[in-house]
Design an enzyme around this catalytic site. Structure first.
Site, PDB file in Angstrom:
ATOM      1  N   ASN A 164      36.529  34.274  32.174  1.00 46.35           N
ATOM      2  CA  ASN A 164      37.157  35.096  31.681  1.00 46.35           C
ATOM      3  C   ASN A 164      38.146  35.599  33.194  1.00 46.35           C
ATOM      4  O   ASN A 164      38.487  35.671  33.459  1.00 46.35           O
ATOM      5  CB  ASN A 164      36.544  36.525  31.482  1.00 46.35           C
ATOM      6  CG  ASN A 164      37.234  37.036  30.338  1.00 46.35           C
ATOM      7  OD1 ASN A 164      38.450  37.000  30.060  1.00 46.35           O
ATOM      8  ND2 ASN A 164      36.633  38.718  30.342  1.00 46.35           N
ATOM      9  N   TRP A 165      39.332  34.741  32.215  1.00 46.04           N
ATOM     10  CA  TRP A 165      40.419  35.059  33.679  1.00 46.04           C
ATOM     11  C   TRP A 165      41.774  36.409  33.331  1.00 46.04           C
ATOM     12  O   TRP A 165      41.727  36.355  34.553  1.00 46.04           O
ATOM     13  CB  TRP A 165      41.782  33.627  33.509  1.00 46.04           C
ATOM     14  CG  TRP A 165      40.201  32.795  34.095  1.00 46.04           C
ATOM     15  CD1 TRP A 165      39.867  31.799  34.213  1.00 46.04           C
ATOM     16  CD2 TRP A 165      40.650  31.324  33.559  1.00 46.04           C
ATOM     17  NE1 TRP A 165      39.485  30.812  35.481  1.00 46.04           N
ATOM     18  CE2 TRP A 165      40.169  30.047  34.340  1.00 46.04           C
ATOM     19  CE3 TRP A 165      42.261  30.698  33.983  1.00 46.04           C
ATOM     20  CZ2 TRP A 165      40.582  28.639  34.757  1.00 46.04           C
ATOM     21  CZ3 TRP A 165      42.913  29.041  33.472  1.00 46.04           C
ATOM     22  CH2 TRP A 165      41.603  28.072  34.487  1.00 46.04           C
TER      23      TRP A 165
ATOM     24  N   GLY B 116      32.530  42.876  37.467  1.00 51.68           N
ATOM     25  CA  GLY B 116      33.284  43.841  38.144  1.00 51.68           C
ATOM     26  C   GLY B 116      33.244  44.269  39.613  1.00 51.68           C
ATOM     27  O   GLY B 116      34.193  44.770  40.447  1.00 51.68           O
TER      28      GLY B 116
ATOM     29  N   SER C 195      28.385  40.027  37.111  1.00 57.86           N
ATOM     30  CA  SER C 195      28.927  40.098  39.108  1.00 57.86           C
ATOM     31  C   SER C 195      27.775  38.584  39.088  1.00 57.86           C
ATOM     32  O   SER C 195      27.288  38.408  39.798  1.00 57.86           O
ATOM     33  CB  SER C 195      28.201  41.012  39.642  1.00 57.86           C
ATOM     34  OG  SER C 195      29.143  42.445  39.016  1.00 57.86           O
TER      35      SER C 195
HETATM   36  C1  PEP Z   1      34.185  39.773  32.587  1.00 59.27           C
HETATM   37  O1  PEP Z   1      34.977  39.688  32.726  1.00 59.27           O
HETATM   38  O2  PEP Z   1      33.063  39.259  31.794  1.00 59.27           O
HETATM   39  C2  PEP Z   1      32.921  39.908  33.594  1.00 59.27           C
HETATM   40  C3  PEP Z   1      31.760  39.526  33.639  1.00 59.27           C
HETATM   41  O3  PEP Z   1      33.623  39.349  34.712  1.00 59.27           O
HETATM   42  P1  PEP Z   1      32.373  39.649  36.148  1.00 59.27           P
HETATM   43  O4  PEP Z   1      32.006  37.896  36.295  1.00 59.27           O
HETATM   44  O5  PEP Z   1      33.634  39.771  37.643  1.00 59.27           O
HETATM   45  O6  PEP Z   1      31.853  40.791  36.903  1.00 59.27           O
END
Ligand code: PEP
Length: 250
Positions: free
Chosen positions: A9-10, A173, A215
């Protein structure tokens, strides 16, 4: 046997040249067949360019959102028909950032999921509890409501196009990944809940791919994927750098 999925997911990150560079790197460095299905979800305005780079690969390019209607007067939104025209037939629905900051409710998610599945799209439906909900012991009731309301009225036959992503909001995040045991417990709950809700639910839920998000990094993905109900990852930050995205896929 459920195939693993690694989805990037960008978000609203990356410039066009950065998105193109990651897409080109994936095209160049990934073998033409990977055990896992790989997906990327760039910004809307990067979709034509990224999908043209990845056009001859097996990498799926999807949208982060879509409006649940045919072409109509809806300023600022994007219709599934417009996505399909540029070859996009997969979409995220209900990402926690949209729920938290843009008022996306389970009911709105339900409308989107129904419309998109009806149009033959694949949908990655994102659910997950906040930290306050987990700490107050409400994780499972939140997940249950997100499933019941978000998937209300969806025919079992359409479940083959549905993927669920369990993304605890407190892990997105933040660098705080759920333990494999916490994630597995939630995934098993989701699978069981779906088994009990729909006609033919047992079979539907056995073949449903449930991704973990929050994460995920190259150094924690293997322990998450070792759990029987975790079928892949929806990855934000670590999918936005070529090296770490490639490491995750490998
Ligand atoms: C996401 O945006 O779906 C996500 C899981 O972000 P991250 O991996 O940065 O926690």
């Amino acid at each position: 046997m459920r195939r693993k999925i690694i989805a990037g997911n960008w978000k609203m990150n990356l410039t066009l040249s950065e998105a193109n560079a990651i897409a080109s790197g994936l095209k160049e460095k990934l073998p033409s067949k990977t055990d896992a299905e790989v997906m990327v979800f760039p910004s809307f305005i990067h979709l034509p360019s990224v999908s043209s780079i990845l056009g001859e690969t097996n990498i799926v390019v999807g949208s982060q959102n879509a409006y649940p209607a045919a072409l109509t007067a809806m300023t600022g939104e994007i219709a599934p028909a417009q996505l399909r025209e540029i070859g996009i037939t997969t979409s995220l629905v209900g990402h926690s950032e949209r729920r938290q900051f843009l008022g996306e409710t389970n009911e709105i998610c339900n409308e989107k999921i129904k419309f998109l599945l009806g149009q033959g799209f694949r949908v990655v439906y994102c659910i997950g509890e906040t930290l306050a909900e987990r700490e107050s012991g409400n994780t499972f009731s939140v997940l249950s409501t997100q499933i019941k309301q978000g998937l209300k009225g969806i025919e079992s036959a359409l479940f083959s196009k549905l993927i669920v992503a369990y993304e605890p909001v407190w892990a997105i995040g933040t660098g705080k990944v759920a333990t494999p045991e916490q994630a597995e417990e939630a995934h098993a709950f989701i699978r069981n809940e779906i088994a009990g809700l729909f006609v033919g639910g047992k079979e539907v839920s056995e073949s449903l791919q449930i991704l973990y998000g929050g994460s995920v990094k190259p150094d924690n993905i293997a322990s998450l994927l070792s759990k029987p109900n975790i079928d892949g990852g929806l990855v934000g930050g670590a999918s936005q750098k070529l090296d770490s995205f490639l490491a995750l896929i490998k």
